[in-house]
Design a protein around this motif. Structure first.
Motif, short mmCIF file in Angstrom:
data_model
loop_
_atom_site.label_atom_id
_atom_site.label_comp_id
_atom_site.label_asym_id
_atom_site.label_seq_id
_atom_site.Cartn_x
_atom_site.Cartn_y
_atom_site.Cartn_z
N VAL A 120 5.07 2.21 13.04
CA VAL A 120 4.89 2.63 11.72
C VAL A 120 5.05 1.43 10.62
CG1 VAL A 120 6.18 4.04 10.12
CG2 VAL A 120 6.47 4.69 12.50
N LEU A 121 4.20 1.15 9.95
CA LEU A 121 3.93 0.31 9.01
C LEU A 121 3.64 0.58 7.57
CD1 LEU A 121 3.07 -0.94 11.95
CD2 LEU A 121 1.45 -2.38 10.52
N ALA A 122 4.45 -0.17 6.62
CA ALA A 122 4.36 0.27 5.22
C ALA A 122 3.00 -0.44 4.66
CB ALA A 122 5.40 -0.46 4.52
N LEU A 123 2.40 0.38 3.62
CA LEU A 123 1.23 -0.29 3.05
C LEU A 123 1.68 -1.00 1.96
CD1 LEU A 123 -1.06 2.78 3.12
CD2 LEU A 123 -1.02 0.84 4.75
N ASP A 124 0.85 -2.31 1.51
CA ASP A 124 1.36 -3.01 0.41
C ASP A 124 0.56 -2.48 -0.72
OD1 ASP A 124 -1.38 -3.80 0.67
OD2 ASP A 124 -0.70 -6.01 1.47
N HIS A 128 -3.16 -2.49 2.45
CA HIS A 128 -2.76 -3.17 3.69
C HIS A 128 -1.64 -2.85 4.59
CE1 HIS A 128 -6.51 -5.21 2.28
NE2 HIS A 128 -5.80 -5.77 1.13
N PRO A 129 -1.76 -2.69 5.70
CA PRO A 129 -0.31 -2.31 6.52
C PRO A 129 0.27 -3.68 6.84
CG PRO A 129 -2.46 -1.52 7.46
CD PRO A 129 -2.99 -2.27 6.60
N GLN A 130 1.51 -3.67 6.60
CA GLN A 130 2.44 -4.94 6.63
C GLN A 130 3.09 -4.71 8.08
OE1 GLN A 130 2.17 -7.52 4.07
NE2 GLN A 130 0.47 -6.05 3.93
N PRO A 131 2.76 -5.64 9.19
CA PRO A 131 3.29 -5.72 10.42
C PRO A 131 4.55 -6.40 10.65
CG PRO A 131 1.67 -7.58 10.08
CD PRO A 131 1.86 -6.68 8.99
N LEU A 132 5.08 -7.10 9.58
CA LEU A 132 6.70 -7.58 9.72
C LEU A 132 7.36 -6.45 8.74
CD1 LEU A 132 7.99 -9.78 11.00
CD2 LEU A 132 7.78 -11.19 8.76
N HIS A 170 2.90 4.28 -2.59
CA HIS A 170 3.69 4.98 -3.74
C HIS A 170 4.91 5.29 -3.38
CE1 HIS A 170 2.04 8.58 -1.83
NE2 HIS A 170 3.35 9.17 -2.38
N ILE A 171 5.39 5.72 -2.20
CA ILE A 171 6.64 6.02 -1.66
C ILE A 171 7.30 4.89 -1.38
CG2 ILE A 171 8.01 6.83 0.44
CD1 ILE A 171 5.68 8.78 0.88
N LEU A 172 6.80 3.46 -1.03
CA LEU A 172 7.55 2.52 -1.04
C LEU A 172 8.23 1.84 -2.39
CD1 LEU A 172 8.60 -0.13 0.58
CD2 LEU A 172 6.13 -1.07 0.16
N GLN A 173 7.23 2.02 -3.37
CA GLN A 173 7.58 1.87 -4.77
C GLN A 173 8.59 2.67 -5.39
OE1 GLN A 173 6.22 -1.33 -5.50
NE2 GLN A 173 5.68 -0.62 -7.33
N ALA A 174 8.84 3.79 -4.93
CA ALA A 174 9.79 4.72 -5.45
C ALA A 174 11.22 4.37 -4.87
CB ALA A 174 9.44 6.15 -4.97
N ILE A 175 11.22 3.91 -3.50
CA ILE A 175 12.43 3.80 -2.96
C ILE A 175 13.04 2.47 -2.59
CG2 ILE A 175 12.21 5.98 -1.55
CD1 ILE A 175 11.44 4.22 0.94
N SER A 176 12.07 1.49 -2.70
CA SER A 176 12.37 -0.05 -2.38
C SER A 176 11.22 -1.01 -2.77
CB SER A 176 12.61 -0.04 -0.76
OG SER A 176 13.44 -1.27 -0.55
N PRO A 177 10.95 -1.10 -4.16
CA PRO A 177 9.83 -1.76 -4.81
C PRO A 177 9.59 -3.09 -4.10
CG PRO A 177 11.51 -1.49 -6.63
CD PRO A 177 11.83 -0.41 -5.18
#
Length: 201
Positions: A120-124, A128-132, A170-177
């Motif tokens: 499970v990777l976050a998108l920037d 782009h998927p972020q592997p770290l 957009h989910i990442l931005q909402a919870i941990s930008p």
């Protein structure tokens, strides 16, 4: 996160930073301590680093089995240790240079996982998927080992496309930008500190 093994890779040489960035201070804590705090909810916490380099209470120091070969080798070490210690499952794998990671970030990744997922990777912001700072399942261990044996060193190669889930930006931005902000140089560290000071004004 109670079923997830935490792993921080801290075996790098910090060439661009000029000194050991794991110990660099930000807001009264080291970068290593910032990242570790985001993973406190995990019952088993692994620090992939040379023996004796760092003291991190509550974390098990696991030496890198392929020292000097980068984060993909550290992931192999983490997955192997999780397999031995817990019998397999999910591993939250993070670099030591991402001090804005939060518990909410990891919980969102865990929530996004599916029964058929292996990563499970976050998108920037660019999609782009972020592997770290990602979740990897121990089922990937043979794949990761085969990659390393073949000379592959890119962490992004660990996530098999057919079983990788991504967390929308957009989910990442909402919870941990700022979760994906990296500290590679002293200037990066100064910019993070200045941003937080500005937000507090």
């Amino acid at each position: 996160m109670r079923d997830v093994v935490a792993a921080i890779t801290a075996g790098g040489q910090s060439r661009r930073f000029g000194r050991d960035k794991a110990l660099a201070q930000l807001e009264g804590r080291s970068l290593l301590e910032h990242v570790a705090a985001s993973l406190d909810a995990c019952p088993l916490r692994l620090l992939i680093a040379p023996p004796g380099r760092y003291v991190l209470p509550g974390w098990l120091n696991v030496p890198d089995t392929r020292p000097g070969e980068g984060p993909l080798a550290a992931l192999e070490t983490a997955l192997s240790a999780a397999q031995v210690q817990r019998g397999g499952g999910w591993v939250a794998f993070a670099g030591v240079d991402m001090p804005r990671l939060t518990p909410a970030y990891w919980e969102a990744l865990a929530w996004a996982s599916t029964p058929s997922a292996c990563a499970v990777l976050a998108l920037d912001a660019g999609g782009h998927p972020q592997p770290l700072a990602a979740l990897y399942h121990t089922a990937l261990l043979p794949h990761v080992t085969a990659l390393l044996d073949a000379g592959e060193r890119r962490l992004r190669a660990a996530a098999l496309p057919e079983c990788t889930v991504t967390l929308p930006f957009h989910i990442l931005q909402a919870i941990s930008p700022d979760a994906l902000r990296n500290v590679n140089t002293p200037a990066d560290l100064a910019a993070l500190a200045e941003q937080r000071q500005a937000e507090g004004q």
